[in-house]
Design an enzyme around this catalytic site. Structure first.
Site, PDB file in Angstrom:
ATOM      1  N   ASP A 197       0.843  -1.201   0.000  1.00 56.98           N
ATOM      2  CA  ASP A 197       0.000   0.000   0.000  1.00 56.98           C
ATOM      3  C   ASP A 197       0.883   1.258   0.000  1.00 56.98           C
ATOM      4  OD1 ASP A 197      -2.389  -1.720   0.502  1.00 56.98           O
ATOM      5  OD2 ASP A 197      -1.326  -2.062   2.371  1.00 56.98           O
ATOM      6  N   HIS A 216      -4.703  -3.457   6.273  1.00 57.71           N
ATOM      7  CA  HIS A 216      -4.478  -3.724   4.841  1.00 57.71           C
ATOM      8  C   HIS A 216      -5.822  -4.138   4.245  1.00 57.71           C
ATOM      9  CE1 HIS A 216      -2.968  -4.982   1.013  1.00 57.71           C
ATOM     10  NE2 HIS A 216      -3.489  -6.181   1.191  1.00 57.71           N
TER      11      HIS A 216
HETATM   12  N1  NAD Z   1      -0.728  -7.950   2.324  1.00 61.43           N
HETATM   13  C1  NAD Z   1      -0.712  -7.723   1.031  1.00 61.43           C
HETATM   14  O1  NAD Z   1      -0.376  -6.599   0.593  1.00 61.43           O
HETATM   15  C2  NAD Z   1      -1.097  -8.770   0.016  1.00 61.43           C
HETATM   16  C3  NAD Z   1      -0.926  -8.509  -1.343  1.00 61.43           C
HETATM   17  C4  NAD Z   1      -1.245  -9.494  -2.268  1.00 61.43           C
HETATM   18  C5  NAD Z   1      -1.752 -10.707  -1.850  1.00 61.43           C
HETATM   19  N2  NAD Z   1      -1.912 -10.936  -0.513  1.00 61.43           N
HETATM   20  C6  NAD Z   1      -2.423 -12.224  -0.023  1.00 61.43           C
HETATM   21  O2  NAD Z   1      -1.360 -13.178  -0.063  1.00 61.43           O
HETATM   22  C7  NAD Z   1      -1.915 -14.478  -0.059  1.00 61.43           C
HETATM   23  C8  NAD Z   1      -1.236 -15.366  -1.088  1.00 61.43           C
HETATM   24  O3  NAD Z   1      -1.470 -14.872  -2.381  1.00 61.43           O
HETATM   25  P1  NAD Z   1      -1.062 -15.735  -3.679  1.00 61.43           P
HETATM   26  O4  NAD Z   1      -1.471 -14.924  -4.833  1.00 61.43           O
HETATM   27  O5  NAD Z   1       0.333 -16.239  -3.582  1.00 61.43           O
HETATM   28  O6  NAD Z   1      -2.065 -16.972  -3.519  1.00 61.43           O
HETATM   29  P2  NAD Z   1      -1.988 -18.385  -4.232  1.00 61.43           P
HETATM   30  O7  NAD Z   1      -3.358 -18.974  -4.070  1.00 61.43           O
HETATM   31  O8  NAD Z   1      -1.353 -18.313  -5.565  1.00 61.43           O
HETATM   32  O9  NAD Z   1      -0.983 -19.186  -3.301  1.00 61.43           O
HETATM   33  C9  NAD Z   1      -1.268 -19.497  -1.981  1.00 61.43           C
HETATM   34  C10 NAD Z   1      -0.499 -20.761  -1.643  1.00 61.43           C
HETATM   35  O10 NAD Z   1      -0.669 -21.007  -0.259  1.00 61.43           O
HETATM   36  C11 NAD Z   1      -0.740 -22.404  -0.087  1.00 61.43           C
HETATM   37  N3  NAD Z   1      -1.313 -22.712   1.222  1.00 61.43           N
HETATM   38  C12 NAD Z   1      -2.612 -22.726   1.595  1.00 61.43           C
HETATM   39  N4  NAD Z   1      -2.730 -23.117   2.863  1.00 61.43           N
HETATM   40  C13 NAD Z   1      -1.472 -23.326   3.323  1.00 61.43           C
HETATM   41  C14 NAD Z   1      -0.948 -23.765   4.556  1.00 61.43           C
HETATM   42  N5  NAD Z   1      -1.739 -24.071   5.588  1.00 61.43           N
HETATM   43  N6  NAD Z   1       0.394 -23.867   4.677  1.00 61.43           N
HETATM   44  C15 NAD Z   1       1.213 -23.582   3.637  1.00 61.43           C
HETATM   45  N7  NAD Z   1       0.763 -23.192   2.435  1.00 61.43           N
HETATM   46  C16 NAD Z   1      -0.567 -23.066   2.285  1.00 61.43           C
HETATM   47  C17 NAD Z   1      -1.573 -22.877  -1.280  1.00 61.43           C
HETATM   48  O11 NAD Z   1      -1.397 -24.263  -1.519  1.00 61.43           O
HETATM   49  C18 NAD Z   1      -1.018 -21.995  -2.390  1.00 61.43           C
HETATM   50  O12 NAD Z   1       0.054 -22.621  -3.075  1.00 61.43           O
HETATM   51  C19 NAD Z   1      -3.422 -14.285  -0.291  1.00 61.43           C
HETATM   52  O13 NAD Z   1      -4.064 -14.352   0.965  1.00 61.43           O
HETATM   53  C20 NAD Z   1      -3.508 -12.880  -0.837  1.00 61.43           C
HETATM   54  O14 NAD Z   1      -4.768 -12.302  -0.597  1.00 61.43           O
HETATM   55  C21 NAD Z   1      -1.597 -10.000   0.409  1.00 61.43           C
HETATM   56  O1  LMR Z   2      -5.403 -10.483  -2.409  1.00 62.30           O
HETATM   57  C1  LMR Z   2      -6.099  -9.450  -2.326  1.00 62.30           C
HETATM   58  O2  LMR Z   2      -7.291  -9.471  -1.911  1.00 62.30           O
HETATM   59  C2  LMR Z   2      -5.537  -8.121  -2.730  1.00 62.30           C
HETATM   60  C3  LMR Z   2      -4.200  -7.866  -2.120  1.00 62.30           C
HETATM   61  O3  LMR Z   2      -4.260  -7.818  -0.731  1.00 62.30           O
HETATM   62  C4  LMR Z   2      -3.608  -6.579  -2.659  1.00 62.30           C
HETATM   63  O4  LMR Z   2      -3.606  -5.559  -1.944  1.00 62.30           O
HETATM   64  O5  LMR Z   2      -3.178  -6.581  -3.824  1.00 62.30           O
END
Ligand code: NAD
Ligand code: LMR
Length: 329
Positions: A160, A188
């Site tokens: 962010d 977030h």
């Molecule tokens: N804070 C932020 O700014 C921000 C930004 C983008 C995404 N995110 C979040 O990050 C997370 C991951 O995003 P992504 O695009 O990589 O998702 P993704 O679905 O591509 O990958 C998630 C992975 O986590 C694994 N997983 C699920 N449960 C698990 C467990 N108990 N132990 C270990 N691994 C496990 C899944 O098998 C998968 O491979 C999501 O929750 C998304 O919303 C946060």
């Molecule tokens: O995975 C999401 O819901 C969005 C993510 O947290 C982001 O800010 O890009």
């Protein structure tokens, strides 16, 4: 190379953020170009094969700093002796899922991971939670780790922060390098508050330079706060490379320090500063030095900012109540 390698655990290693993150960690961008690392990849059992594929590619990069890769579906193994834990894997919200269901499903992930960190991680463990809802997932993991100092559990709002830097640079015709002291407050989520009242652009106050409250309220804040949803809409998948980049920035800043005269935004346990209830994991302006962070104190919060910080903090309090009600903290 004589330095002891730093153990870095990445959960959700086979996911899209994992794929954008691991190569950068192995190349030295997380901790420094002279710091050897050992990677621990935690995945759920059905994704272990995909994680193995990523590990093969890591091997094929022949990174001089990468001194080992272990893959496991057991948090007790993946967090054993770990120094830096990046909790990326989380349960995404699916159709028809209520917020309470989402929090409960993530409790099933972050509570056992917090316990495994408590029982097995190195004494200097630093935790960054990326998986959403990041702030409250961090709270769940922290509550399950009573022997780890609470301040070691942090949540990611650096994406962010970086998004806000670029939007402000575009508006002011400057570059992100010209901008200092920008702050993300709160959760977030879409309630977060990107604050430019203390920021500077080329040394001048950013809010005065912009001098456009309508843009601030109606364009800047919603653009930054809803950027995650806009990326999902455009890509058909949530942000990955930019999220991985922010995770690198967050940990690099925490470990290596903020530049003089600047600060960063981190989701950290509140000590009550700026009226944020103690213990909530909320985003603050922080300076970092010697692997520790401190909340920037003494900032004047105007009415415009106050109401927005309060709204995001209220949402965090509601999330805390919900997970308390579910017995997760
Ligand atoms: N804070 C932020 O700014 C921000 C930004 C983008 C995404 N995110 C979040 O990050 C997370 C991951 O995003 P992504 O695009 O990589 O998702 P993704 O679905 O591509 O990958 C998630 C992975 O986590 C694994 N997983 C699920 N449960 C698990 C467990 N108990 N132990 C270990 N691994 C496990 C899944 O098998 C998968 O491979 C999501 O929750 C998304 O919303 C946060
Ligand atoms: O995975 C999401 O819901 C969005 C993510 O947290 C982001 O800010 O890009």
């Amino acid at each position: 190379m004589t330095r002891t390698p730093v153990n870095v655990t990445v959960t959700g290693a086979a996911g899209q953020i994992g794929y954008a993150l691991l190569f950068r960690i192995a190349s030295g961008q997380l901790l420094g170009a002279d710091v050897p690392v050992k990677l621990r990849l935690l995945e759920i059992t059905p994704a272990l094969k995909a994680a193995e594929g990523t590990a093969m590619e890591l091997d094929d990069c022949a990174f001089p700093l990468l001194q080992g890769i272990e893959i496991s579906d057991d948090p007790n193994v993946a967090f054993d002796g770990t120094n830096v834990a990046l909790l990326v894997g989380a349960r995404p919200r699916t159709k028809g899922m209520e917020r309470g269901d989402l929090l409960e499903a993530n409790g099933g992930i972050f509570k056992p991971q917090g316990k495994a960190i408590n029982d097995h991680a190195a004494d200097d463990i630093k935790v960054l939670v990326v998986g959403n809802p990041a702030n409250t997932n961090a709270l769940i993991a922290q509550a399950a780790a009573p022997d780890v100092p609470a301040e070691r559990f942090t949540a990611m709002t650096r994406l962010d922060h970086n998004r806000a830097l670029t939007q402000l640079a575009k508006k002011t015709g400057s570059t992100v390098a010209d901008i200092k002291r920008l702050t993300i407050w709160g959760n977030h989520s879409a309630t977060q508050y990107p604050d430019i009242f203390h920021a500077t652009v080329a040394g001048k106050n950013a809010a005065e330079t912009v001098n456009d409250e309508k843009w601030l309220a109606e364009e800047f804040i919603p653009t930054v706060a809803k950027r995650g949803a806009a990326i999902i809409e455009a890509r058909g998948a949530s942000s990955a490379a930019s999220a991985a980049n922010a995770a690198i920035d967050h940990v690099h800043t925490w470990v290596n320090g903020t530049a003089d005269g600047d600060w960063a935004s981190m989701g950290i346990p509140s000590d009550g500063s700026y009226g944020v209830p103690e213990g909530l994991i909320s985003s603050f302006p922080v300076t970092t030095k010697d692997g520790k962070y401190e909340i920037v104190q003494g900032l004047e919060i105007n009415d415009f900012s106050r109401s927005r910080i309060d709204a995001s903090v209220k949402e965090l309090e509601e999330e805390r109540e919900a997970v308390r009600g579910l017995g997760l903290i």
